[in-house]
Scaffold this active site. Sequence first.
Site, mmCIF file in Angstrom:
data_model
loop_
_atom_site.group_PDB
_atom_site.id
_atom_site.type_symbol
_atom_site.label_atom_id
_atom_site.label_comp_id
_atom_site.label_asym_id
_atom_site.label_seq_id
_atom_site.Cartn_x
_atom_site.Cartn_y
_atom_site.Cartn_z
ATOM 1 N N HIS A 281 33.934 54.675 46.610
ATOM 2 C CA HIS A 281 34.287 55.804 45.746
ATOM 3 C C HIS A 281 33.246 56.911 45.866
ATOM 4 O O HIS A 281 32.196 56.757 46.499
ATOM 5 C CB HIS A 281 34.438 55.349 44.293
ATOM 6 C CG HIS A 281 33.196 54.791 43.674
ATOM 7 N ND1 HIS A 281 32.178 55.577 43.186
ATOM 8 C CD2 HIS A 281 32.804 53.499 43.460
ATOM 9 C CE1 HIS A 281 31.221 54.815 42.688
ATOM 10 N NE2 HIS A 281 31.565 53.544 42.845
ATOM 11 N N CYS B 281 29.421 48.423 44.273
ATOM 12 C CA CYS B 281 30.370 49.269 44.985
ATOM 13 C C CYS B 281 29.661 50.115 46.037
ATOM 14 O O CYS B 281 28.440 50.209 46.072
ATOM 15 C CB CYS B 281 31.108 50.173 43.995
ATOM 16 S SG CYS B 281 32.273 49.288 42.929
#
Length: 351
Positions: free
Chosen positions: A206, A222
């Site tokens: 992301h 992440c």
Amino acid sequence: MTSISLRRPLARAATLCGLLGVLATPLVAADELPRGHYLLPEDGDLIGEVYTVEADEDDTLIDIGHDHGIGFNAITRANPDVSIWYPGEGTEVVIPAQFILPDAPRTGIVVNVAEMRLYYYPPAKEGEPRTVQTYPIAVGRMDWKTPLGSTTITEMVKNPSWYPPASIRREHAEAGNPLPGVVPPGPENPMGTRKMRLGIPGYLIHGTNKPEGVGMRVTHGCIRMLPDDVENLFDQVSVGTRVRLVNEPLKLGWSDEHLYVQAYPYLDEEEGAPIEDMTAAIEEVESAVEDKDYRVDFARLRAAMETPSGLPVAMQATAPERPTPLPGSLYDHIELVAGEPPLLSQASQGE
């Protein structure tokens, strides 16, 4: 190492335009590619180059790195004597934009967590050369490690809302910074403008609203990308794109019949003792040159392992210089020292 006086990528590209008409076709294509995009070597593993730029008055080292596709740790490691927040106008800054491709299939997305870089191999249209794109990323902290393995993209969302997991909400609450149950799209959203969910439950690729952390271990596992980079990647991939997550603190690769190594600090101290790391590195290099007439400079390998700079280092040993033969014969270069032999000297003195 190339020196470039204009820092901005567009300005740099402009300085090359005048040369395009006289360069060979493959080189023109390479120079026309956007920042971070490279022609995929047909026979080799090395892309990019190390070059220098001059800082502007208002630059930070982080800004310069981001302009050239380099994350925080990489740009500070390459410029240990340059101020992070105020390099100073005219200061030369090294851009470590040369990379050995990871030892993984050259398809889809490959993430090397040790390097904190993502590589994307887009499919090529018929008749066009293959290319590779590479971007700096942030990865998981010591207590929230980015997972390894092979997976795929399972979901893609523009301008996502963020639903903080219970563990993250608990962490923030304990720090006196409680989070809401949902953070809507916007400048306060830590996921940025794009998210790509992976098949590994709970993990994403992301964007971010804090780009200064890209190139560091700051996430909850992440993979975080710069805003422009994640939007560029998002527009090229799709659900089902293969993603391989690897941990390669030492990369080996060939270019023009020369072997290079590229070393990065280990993410975890428990990954290996220094002597074990060095032994493994020697074995890898010896295996790479096993069937070749190639002299390795193991002192360079040791230096690369002991001080991992993230820069490719050539492994070929330099042949010792042969002495230049002197003109003429040997006797022309023998110095004769005049003097009386001792016995004759003694006889002349009547002893």
